[in-house]
Each structure stands twice: as C-alpha cells, then as structure tokens.
Design an enzyme around this catalytic site. Structure first.
Site, PDB file in Angstrom:
ATOM      1  N   SER A 148     -47.428 -13.740 -64.547  1.00 49.00           N
ATOM      2  CA  SER A 148     -46.977 -13.525 -65.827  1.00 49.00           C
ATOM      3  C   SER A 148     -48.644 -13.810 -66.496  1.00 49.00           C
ATOM      4  O   SER A 148     -48.872 -15.033 -65.833  1.00 49.00           O
ATOM      5  CB  SER A 148     -46.291 -13.742 -66.668  1.00 49.00           C
ATOM      6  OG  SER A 148     -45.793 -13.596 -68.088  1.00 49.00           O
ATOM      7  N   TYR A 161     -39.540 -19.587 -68.808  1.00 54.32           N
ATOM      8  CA  TYR A 161     -39.401 -18.628 -67.830  1.00 54.32           C
ATOM      9  C   TYR A 161     -41.847 -18.715 -67.141  1.00 54.32           C
ATOM     10  O   TYR A 161     -41.496 -18.434 -65.994  1.00 54.32           O
ATOM     11  CB  TYR A 161     -40.053 -17.466 -69.301  1.00 54.32           C
ATOM     12  CG  TYR A 161     -40.747 -15.884 -68.837  1.00 54.32           C
ATOM     13  CD1 TYR A 161     -40.074 -15.512 -67.940  1.00 54.32           C
ATOM     14  CD2 TYR A 161     -42.086 -16.150 -69.012  1.00 54.32           C
ATOM     15  CE1 TYR A 161     -40.244 -14.012 -67.675  1.00 54.32           C
ATOM     16  CE2 TYR A 161     -42.056 -14.823 -68.580  1.00 54.32           C
ATOM     17  CZ  TYR A 161     -41.970 -13.827 -68.257  1.00 54.32           C
ATOM     18  OH  TYR A 161     -42.454 -12.557 -67.868  1.00 54.32           O
TER      19      TYR A 161
HETATM   20  P1  NDP Z   1     -37.443  -4.611 -67.265  1.00 52.05           P
HETATM   21  O1  NDP Z   1     -36.556  -5.769 -67.941  1.00 52.05           O
HETATM   22  O2  NDP Z   1     -37.589  -3.503 -67.597  1.00 52.05           O
HETATM   23  O3  NDP Z   1     -37.044  -4.555 -65.232  1.00 52.05           O
HETATM   24  C1  NDP Z   1     -36.124  -5.716 -64.837  1.00 52.05           C
HETATM   25  C2  NDP Z   1     -36.173  -4.801 -63.333  1.00 52.05           C
HETATM   26  O4  NDP Z   1     -35.500  -6.529 -62.923  1.00 52.05           O
HETATM   27  C3  NDP Z   1     -35.004  -4.638 -63.379  1.00 52.05           C
HETATM   28  O5  NDP Z   1     -34.813  -3.729 -63.228  1.00 52.05           O
HETATM   29  C4  NDP Z   1     -33.763  -5.434 -62.863  1.00 52.05           C
HETATM   30  O6  NDP Z   1     -32.861  -4.435 -62.322  1.00 52.05           O
HETATM   31  C5  NDP Z   1     -34.234  -6.450 -62.110  1.00 52.05           C
HETATM   32  N1  NDP Z   1     -33.720  -7.786 -61.500  1.00 52.05           N
HETATM   33  C6  NDP Z   1     -33.202  -8.464 -62.803  1.00 52.05           C
HETATM   34  N2  NDP Z   1     -32.562  -9.100 -62.152  1.00 52.05           N
HETATM   35  C7  NDP Z   1     -32.554  -9.225 -61.098  1.00 52.05           C
HETATM   36  C8  NDP Z   1     -31.445  -9.195 -59.807  1.00 52.05           C
HETATM   37  N3  NDP Z   1     -31.095 -10.944 -59.851  1.00 52.05           N
HETATM   38  N4  NDP Z   1     -31.697  -9.282 -58.487  1.00 52.05           N
HETATM   39  C9  NDP Z   1     -32.811  -7.390 -59.018  1.00 52.05           C
HETATM   40  N5  NDP Z   1     -33.291  -6.814 -59.501  1.00 52.05           N
HETATM   41  C10 NDP Z   1     -32.612  -7.887 -60.745  1.00 52.05           C
HETATM   42  O7  NDP Z   1     -38.551  -5.429 -67.269  1.00 52.05           O
HETATM   43  P2  NDP Z   1     -39.971  -5.683 -67.190  1.00 52.05           P
HETATM   44  O8  NDP Z   1     -39.665  -4.154 -66.444  1.00 52.05           O
HETATM   45  O9  NDP Z   1     -41.391  -5.249 -67.501  1.00 52.05           O
HETATM   46  O10 NDP Z   1     -40.205  -6.398 -66.178  1.00 52.05           O
HETATM   47  C11 NDP Z   1     -40.693  -6.570 -64.190  1.00 52.05           C
HETATM   48  C12 NDP Z   1     -41.653  -7.699 -63.973  1.00 52.05           C
HETATM   49  O11 NDP Z   1     -42.788  -7.940 -65.359  1.00 52.05           O
HETATM   50  C13 NDP Z   1     -40.388  -8.959 -64.145  1.00 52.05           C
HETATM   51  O12 NDP Z   1     -40.970 -10.573 -63.785  1.00 52.05           O
HETATM   52  C14 NDP Z   1     -41.835  -9.333 -65.709  1.00 52.05           C
HETATM   53  O13 NDP Z   1     -40.764 -11.034 -65.652  1.00 52.05           O
HETATM   54  C15 NDP Z   1     -42.967  -8.825 -65.683  1.00 52.05           C
HETATM   55  N6  NDP Z   1     -43.626  -9.160 -66.517  1.00 52.05           N
HETATM   56  C16 NDP Z   1     -43.512  -7.683 -67.935  1.00 52.05           C
HETATM   57  C17 NDP Z   1     -44.055  -8.565 -68.574  1.00 52.05           C
HETATM   58  C18 NDP Z   1     -43.888  -7.720 -69.779  1.00 52.05           C
HETATM   59  O14 NDP Z   1     -44.377  -7.386 -70.813  1.00 52.05           O
HETATM   60  N7  NDP Z   1     -42.882  -6.004 -69.642  1.00 52.05           N
HETATM   61  C19 NDP Z   1     -45.516  -9.421 -68.466  1.00 52.05           C
HETATM   62  C20 NDP Z   1     -44.951  -9.800 -68.268  1.00 52.05           C
HETATM   63  C21 NDP Z   1     -44.470 -10.091 -66.526  1.00 52.05           C
HETATM   64  P3  NDP Z   1     -31.268  -4.743 -62.474  1.00 52.05           P
HETATM   65  O15 NDP Z   1     -30.857  -5.268 -63.832  1.00 52.05           O
HETATM   66  O16 NDP Z   1     -30.933  -2.787 -62.364  1.00 52.05           O
HETATM   67  O17 NDP Z   1     -30.850  -5.342 -61.375  1.00 52.05           O
END
Ligand code: NDP
Length: 258
Positions: A148, A161
């Site tokens: 990020s 974070y």
């Molecule tokens: P979402 O909340 O849409 O997606 C997060 C995903 O992570 C879900 O599919 C969730 O699946 C999964 N997840 C969370 N915890 C676990 C776990 N313990 N085991 C397996 N899967 C897990 O967020 P984003 O798509 O935005 O985020 C994706 C990545 O991008 C993250 O790492 C985030 O930090 C990063 N990011 C996002 C930004 C943004 O602006 N959106 C900016 C910078 C970085 P489930 O709950 O089904 O397990």
C-alpha cells in the site's frame, strides 16, 4: 512477434488470496482472461464458488479453496488442493488484507495482533509456502505482494496498517534477494486508493470525497482496471527481469506536494 504475447499467463496456475472481494476478485478474472488456471482463495467460500462458476461459464479454469491466511494448516491445505487439481502454483497474488482505521491511542493489543497477523504474517506465510513448493519442484515462479502507499508513507489512523504494509515492502525485497537463485521473482504493488468493500463507506462520505479531490494529484480514486497492467507485467514473462520492485499505482498520491 506480437509484443503483447509476453503478457500471457497461458499454461500458468495463478493463486489469488482475498479473491472473494475487491482487488482480488477483479484480478482473478483478469488472470483467467490472460489464460491462467486460477485458484481463488479466501474465507468466504460461497463467494469464491460464485466467482469460479462465472469464470468457468466464460470458458476459464477456476478452483475455489478455503484459506485463512492467519492459519498455517489452512494455507497448506489450500495449496495441496490447488496442486492436486491444477498443478504447482506458478504465480501468487498475495492480496488478502484487512484495513480498518483506528487512532494510535485506541489500538488494543488484539487490534494490533489482528492487523499484523493478517496483513504481514499472512503475506509471509503464503509467500513462503508457495516458494517452498516451487523450489521443491524446481520451477520458476512469481509472487506479487499487495502492499500500500501506506507502507511507504503514513496517514492518521493507520499506524498498525502502515507498520504491516511497510513490513510487506521489506519482506518482498528480502524474498526477492533470497529466491532469485531459485528463479522465483517477488515484487510488490503499492496501490493508492481504490473503492472496495474495505473503504467504500469512507469514500462515499463528504470527507472522503473532499480528501480525494484535494490530496490526490489526479483528483480521483483509482479504477480497478488500472491495476491490470501492473499485475500482468509482474505475473507474466513480460516482467522476467523484475524482482524486488515496488510499483506504486496511486494517481501520483506519493508525490503529492508537501
Ligand atoms: P476487500 O475488503 O474488498 O478485500 C479483502 C479480501 O481479503 C477479501 O477477499 C477477504 O476475504 C480477504 N481476507 C481478509 N482476511 C483474510 C484472511 N484472514 N484469510 C484470507 N483472506 C482474507 O479489500 P481490497 O480488495 O481493497 O483489499 C485487497 C488488498 O489491497 C488488501 O491487502 C489491502 O490492504 C490492499 N490495498 C487496498 C487499497 C484500496 O484502496 N482498496 C489500497 C492499498 C492497498 P474473506 O473475508 O472472504 O476471507
């Protein structure tokens, strides 16, 4: 030679963590469209099944596997299932993450541990598991860790974070260094702000809108489509000489004027 051919993922098995939502779900479809067999991993398996069905309906090959990145046994079991059905995983998009904002004075021991456990330990665990299997099979591979811009700079309410994501940046470089001799490339993408379930309420609010308009040099959020090129570059042979890189995809946010 068609220069775009080198971006193909044909013949590769690509595993995406956090494929049940947001960036992971979007890039899973992109990987499939680029020719990969895709393994969709997350905890909410019903969502993964739906996405796998959609991908198969469009002619792709997709497998949904339950995975909790905080749990070693769950990660190993998911890789076992992927390998049994689709062969050794060639490319990993290490994307699962959580992202709630919290002021530093209010972060409890449990909050801190949950953040680090998912956003840093989980990335390490999945990357190590993938690398061990690739090295054993003597196959080349590519691991892409989603960091990020908060891993490179800081923002109010994101101490835990930011610490985790900064760890992902340094972990990616360390892995790149050690795994190069195994022909395993490791790179990171540092997204700026993209609207997903993690942050949609904030970006729909007046404060969120104002923040984006005033702070991001491009005055807008990213579109998930704008992560496709960087992802395909790092995942495919187009990025064959790239390892240890951190690609910011942020509309210029990191170079915002002080
Ligand atoms: P979402 O909340 O849409 O997606 C997060 C995903 O992570 C879900 O599919 C969730 O699946 C999964 N997840 C969370 N915890 C676990 C776990 N313990 N085991 C397996 N899967 C897990 O967020 P984003 O798509 O935005 O985020 C994706 C990545 O991008 C993250 O790492 C985030 O930090 C990063 N990011 C996002 C930004 C943004 O602006 N959106 C900016 C910078 C970085 P489930 O709950 O089904 O397990």
């Amino acid at each position: 030679m068609d220069v775009l051919k080198q971006f193909s993922l044909s013949g590769k098995t690509v595993l995406i963590t956090g494929a049940s939502s947001g960036i992971g779900a979007h890039l899973a479809r992109v990987a499939s469209n680029a020719g990969a067999r895709v393994v969709l991993a997350a905890r909410r398996v019903e969502r993964l099944q739906q996405l796998a069905d959609d991908i198969r309906f469009e002619g792709g090959v997709a497998l949904a596997v339950a995975m909790d990145v905080t749990d070693r046994a769950s990660v190993e079991t998911a890789f076992d299932a992927a390998e049994a059905q689709l062969g050794v995983v060639d490319v990993v998009l290490n994307n699962a993450g959580i992202g709630n904002g919290q002021r530093v004075l209010e972060v409890s021991e449990e909050d801190w541990r949950a953040m680090l456990s998912t956003n840093l330990d989980g990335v390490w665990r999945v990357a190590q598991c993938a690398a061990q299997r690739l090295a054993k099979a003597q196959r080349p591979g590519s691991i892409i860790n989603i960091a990020s811009i908060l891993g490179l700079r800081v923002g109010t309410g994101y101490s835990h974070y930011s610490a985790a994501k900064a760890g992902v940046v340094q972990l990616s470089k360390s892995l790149a260094l050690e795994l190069a001799r195994h022909r395993i490339r490791v790179n990171a993408i540092a997204p700026g702000y993209f609207k997903t379930e993690m942050n949609d309420a904030w970006f729909d609010s007046d404060k969120g809108q104002t923040y984006i308009r005033d702070i991001v040099p491009m005055h807008r959020l990213g579109n998930l489509k704008e992560l496709e090129g960087p992802f395909l570059l790092l995942a495919s042979d187009a990025g064959a000489f790239m390892t240890g890189a951190v690609l910011a995809v942020d509309g210029g946010h990191l170079v915002g004027s002080l």
